[in-house]
Design a protein around this motif. Structure first.
Motif, short mmCIF file in Angstrom:
data_model
loop_
_atom_site.label_atom_id
_atom_site.label_comp_id
_atom_site.label_asym_id
_atom_site.label_seq_id
_atom_site.Cartn_x
_atom_site.Cartn_y
_atom_site.Cartn_z
N THR A 61 0.78 -1.19 0.17
CA THR A 61 -0.07 0.05 0.02
C THR A 61 0.67 1.19 0.04
OG1 THR A 61 -0.19 -0.04 2.23
CG2 THR A 61 -1.99 -1.08 1.22
N ALA A 62 2.07 1.33 0.18
CA ALA A 62 2.80 2.65 0.30
C ALA A 62 4.37 1.84 0.07
CB ALA A 62 2.76 3.02 1.97
N CYS A 63 5.23 3.07 0.52
CA CYS A 63 6.62 2.98 0.17
C CYS A 63 7.43 1.94 0.53
CB CYS A 63 7.29 4.24 0.67
SG CYS A 63 7.12 4.64 2.47
N CYS A 64 6.91 0.96 1.60
CA CYS A 64 7.59 -0.29 2.07
C CYS A 64 7.47 -1.27 0.75
CB CYS A 64 6.73 -0.75 3.45
SG CYS A 64 7.42 0.15 4.92
N PHE A 65 6.42 -1.22 -0.07
CA PHE A 65 6.18 -2.04 -1.06
C PHE A 65 7.38 -2.05 -2.10
CE2 PHE A 65 4.55 -3.78 -5.17
CZ PHE A 65 4.37 -5.06 -4.58
N ILE A 66 8.06 -0.89 -2.11
CA ILE A 66 9.08 -0.60 -3.02
C ILE A 66 10.33 -1.51 -2.62
CG2 ILE A 66 10.60 1.07 -3.96
CD1 ILE A 66 7.72 1.25 -4.88
N GLU A 67 10.53 -1.57 -1.33
CA GLU A 67 11.71 -2.26 -0.68
C GLU A 67 11.41 -3.82 -0.87
OE1 GLU A 67 14.63 -1.13 0.30
OE2 GLU A 67 13.82 0.83 -0.06
N PHE A 68 10.10 -4.31 -0.84
CA PHE A 68 9.60 -5.70 -0.98
C PHE A 68 9.71 -6.01 -2.46
CE2 PHE A 68 6.16 -8.37 -1.98
CZ PHE A 68 6.54 -9.64 -1.33
N ALA A 69 9.45 -5.14 -3.34
CA ALA A 69 9.57 -5.36 -4.65
C ALA A 69 11.10 -5.46 -5.38
CB ALA A 69 8.80 -4.25 -5.61
N ALA A 70 11.97 -4.89 -4.50
CA ALA A 70 13.41 -4.84 -5.10
C ALA A 70 13.83 -6.52 -4.65
CB ALA A 70 14.07 -3.93 -4.35
N LEU A 71 13.18 -7.29 -4.01
CA LEU A 71 13.73 -8.55 -3.75
C LEU A 71 13.38 -9.37 -5.06
CD1 LEU A 71 12.32 -9.35 -0.06
CD2 LEU A 71 14.57 -8.56 -0.95
N ILE A 72 12.45 -8.98 -5.97
CA ILE A 72 12.25 -9.69 -7.01
C ILE A 72 13.24 -9.74 -8.06
CG2 ILE A 72 10.29 -10.26 -8.81
CD1 ILE A 72 8.38 -8.80 -7.05
N GLY A 73 14.00 -8.75 -7.96
CA GLY A 73 15.03 -8.42 -9.08
C GLY A 73 16.29 -9.45 -8.76
N SER A 74 17.31 -9.12 -9.60
CA SER A 74 18.28 -10.16 -9.55
C SER A 74 19.52 -9.82 -8.62
CB SER A 74 19.19 -10.15 -11.18
OG SER A 74 19.45 -8.91 -11.36
N ARG A 75 19.33 -8.52 -7.96
CA ARG A 75 20.20 -8.10 -7.18
C ARG A 75 20.06 -8.98 -5.63
NH1 ARG A 75 23.01 -3.31 -5.85
NH2 ARG A 75 23.64 -2.91 -3.75
N PHE A 76 19.03 -9.06 -5.19
CA PHE A 76 18.59 -9.87 -4.17
C PHE A 76 17.99 -11.37 -4.46
CE2 PHE A 76 18.27 -5.44 -3.08
CZ PHE A 76 19.18 -5.13 -2.08
N ASP A 77 17.19 -11.44 -5.46
CA ASP A 77 16.90 -12.87 -5.70
C ASP A 77 16.13 -13.78 -4.91
OD1 ASP A 77 16.22 -14.87 -7.57
OD2 ASP A 77 18.33 -15.62 -7.68
#
Length: 247
Positions: A61-77
């Motif tokens: 719902t807010a800015c915390c989801f941006i950090e959660f969405a970063a996990l999907i990328g190849s940097r954190f995987d």
């Protein structure tokens, strides 16, 4: 005449056959057996399968989801943890509440949680989700803690938490899943929805009610106003014009 070669004995032929063909001998219990056979319980096998395949719901719902969405990328995987994001609550067993939850969003959040199959887990991510965060002081719509709506298994503080902190929360949740038992699961289920104490919020009377427009001093000021001065707004509040009714 050439000398005759003596024929080998039956024992020699049997020994040669056993050394060259390598027949299977009698089974013997050795130390290698413990390295090839795994003995476990149904609870451990079931928990191992569940903790290795946590499927989070794509909810934010807010800015915390941006950090959660970063996990999907190849940097954190985060796929290496068995986390597969799902768009349907009926296919997810992990709800990461990322962001501020307002009173308007609360019914939708509860509906998504109830549509998830058992067993299911909830991670409260961010200060706004846990206590209301910066909106807990003066906001009239922010929910002061998502645990007032749904049960929470793990709290992840921060504003916002880093993706590495989400990994740490998932690892702690995996340890909790690994220690569960099928027979004792019903004993640890929550019997009520509200987990925390109620906030001491008092209802305050409205300050701006328009009564000043109906005061005697205001009426006298409107009556003494020059004809060319625009006071249509105050006059409309004092004496509203009736809407025309079609015959």
């Amino acid at each position: 005449m050439p000398e005759s070669i003596p024929s080998p004995s039956i024992t020699a032929v049997r020994d040669l056959r056993e050394s060259s063909c390598g027949p299977v001998g009698a089974p013997t219990v050795t130390n290698d057996l413990s390295e090839n056979v795994i003995l476990t319980s149904l609870d451990d096998l079931h928990n191992w399968a569940r903790l290795s395949s946590l499927w989070p719901l794509l909810y934010g719902t807010a800015c915390c989801f941006i950090e959660f969405a970063a996990l999907i990328g190849s940097r954190f995987d985060f796929d290496r943890f068995g986390l597969v994001p799902r768009s349907s609550p009926r296919q997810a067993d992990l709800l990461i509440v990322a962001g501020t939850v307002t009173m308007k969003m609360a019914p939708a959040l509860v509906r998504l949680y109830e549509q998830m199959p058992e067993p299911k887990y909830v991670i409260a991510m961010g200060a706004c989700t846990i206590t209301g965060g910066m909106f807990s002081a003066d906001s009239t719509t922010a929910v002061r803690g998502v645990d007032k709506l749904i049960p929470v298994d793990l709290y992840l503080p921060g504003c916002p938490p880093r993706p590495e902190a989400i990994f740490d929360a998932v690892i702690k949740l995996r340890k909790k899943v690994g220690d569960e038992s099928l027979a004792e699961r019903r004993k640890h289920q929550q019997t009520h929805r509200y987990c925390t104490v109620s906030h001491q919020m008092k209802r305050v009377a409205e300050q701006v009610t328009g009564s000043y427009l109906r005061a005697e001093t205001q009426r006298a000021a409107l009556a003494a106003a020059p004809a060319g001065q625009a006071l249509a707004t105050d006059a409309a509040v004092l004496t509203p014009v009736a809407e025309p009714v079609e015959s």
